[in-house]
Design an enzyme around this catalytic site. Structure first.
Site, PDB file in Angstrom:
ATOM      1  N   SER A  56       0.805  -1.212   0.000  1.00 15.49           N
ATOM      2  CA  SER A  56       0.000   0.000   0.000  1.00 15.49           C
ATOM      3  C   SER A  56       0.843   1.270   0.000  1.00 15.49           C
ATOM      4  CB  SER A  56      -0.929   0.014   1.219  1.00 15.49           C
ATOM      5  OG  SER A  56      -0.187  -0.041   2.431  1.00 15.49           O
ATOM      6  N   ASP A  65       0.840  -8.436  10.277  1.00 21.85           N
ATOM      7  CA  ASP A  65       2.099  -7.825  10.682  1.00 21.85           C
ATOM      8  C   ASP A  65       3.227  -8.806  10.379  1.00 21.85           C
ATOM      9  OD1 ASP A  65       4.325  -6.805  12.006  1.00 21.85           O
ATOM     10  OD2 ASP A  65       3.204  -6.169  13.774  1.00 21.85           O
ATOM     11  N   TYR A 115      19.170   0.374   9.425  1.00 23.78           N
ATOM     12  CA  TYR A 115      18.540   0.159   8.113  1.00 23.78           C
ATOM     13  C   TYR A 115      19.523  -0.488   7.137  1.00 23.78           C
ATOM     14  CZ  TYR A 115      15.652   1.390   4.026  1.00 23.78           C
ATOM     15  OH  TYR A 115      14.881   1.364   2.873  1.00 23.78           O
ATOM     16  N   LYS A 168      19.037  -4.237   5.460  1.00 23.39           N
ATOM     17  CA  LYS A 168      18.968  -4.408   4.010  1.00 23.39           C
ATOM     18  C   LYS A 168      20.177  -5.172   3.479  1.00 23.39           C
ATOM     19  CE  LYS A 168      15.076  -2.183   3.390  1.00 23.39           C
ATOM     20  NZ  LYS A 168      13.851  -2.901   2.983  1.00 23.39           N
TER      21      LYS A 168
END
Length: 239
Positions: A10, A59, A150, A154
């Site tokens: 979304s 979730d 982050y 990743k």
């Protein structure tokens, strides 16, 4: 008709990926976490354009509820295209980073990858055709100040994708990661002004979500059958 699940479907990049896969003839399962209305809006847009889609809400950090939600969809058949796009930011310079900031980012990106991919992999293997694409970040390649958590999450996804690619290569399944640079989404709009983007990016503009979606769509296609275990960055020649 192949079924495709897009986690974080979304959001800006996720929604563009959903639209691209639907345009390519897939039945798209648009995932949202708490954004049921946003996921439903993407589904409505796809349906209005003549495509096929439905929403799913869970979730990704909750292992058992995720498995339960996916089991309901797997009862109707395998999901052969998976785009792991869910991810969050919780930026802070490392000395000031809280344990919660570290854990939350790792949990969504890395544990989310495991929680979603593992229930889908055996059904996918049985069909001897599959595409797994994980949306990463340029930060995993170059690093970035204030994003140790982050970048770590990743970067781990790059390694996981390469290893999983080796395990499933003989079964007609490809596994790749896409690492976007600066892409024009709501998340980026608050971090980079146009002048900064022009100075940073050799192409002098931010990328469009649709350009990331085009790359993901190609990697999810039959034409990309010999591309696996790769990290492909899309960044306007930034690196």
């Amino acid at each position: 008709m192949k079924r495709a699940l897009v986690t974080g479907g979304s959001g800006g990049i996720g929604a563009a990926i959903c639209r691209r896969l639907a345009a390519d003839g897939c039945h798209v399962i648009v995932h949202g976490n708490r954004g049921r209305d946003k996921a439903a809006a993407v589904v409505g847009e796809i349906l209005a354009g003549g495509g096929s889609a439905e929403a799913i809400i869970f979730d990704v950090t909750e292992r058992e509820p995720t498995a339960t939600a996916l089991a309901e969809f797997l009862a109707a058949g395998p999901i052969q295209i998976l785009v792991n796009n869910a991810g969050i930011h919780a930026d802070a310079v490392f000395p000031g980073m809280s344990g919660e900031q570290w854990d939350s980012v790792i949990d969504v990106s890395l544990n989310g990858f495991f929680n979603v991919t593992r229930p889908l992999i055996l059904p996918m293997i049985r069909t001897r055709w599959g595409r797994i694409v994980t949306v990463s970040s340029i930060a995993a390649i170059t690093g970035n100040r204030g994003q140790v958590n982050y970048s770590a999450a990743k970067g781990a996804l790059h390694a996981a994708s390469k290893s999983l690619a080796l395990e499933v290569a003989s079964r007609g399944i490809t596994v790749n990661a896409v690492a976007p640079g600066i892409i024009a989404t709501g998340m980026v709009d608050g971090a980079f002004d146009p002048a900064t983007i022009k100075a940073l990016v050799p192409m002098q503009r931010a990328g469009r979500p649709e350009e990331v979606a085009d790359l993901v769509g190609f990697l999810a296609s039959d034409q990309a059958a010999y591309i696996s275990g790769q990290v492909i960055s899309i960044n306007g020649a930034l690196i």
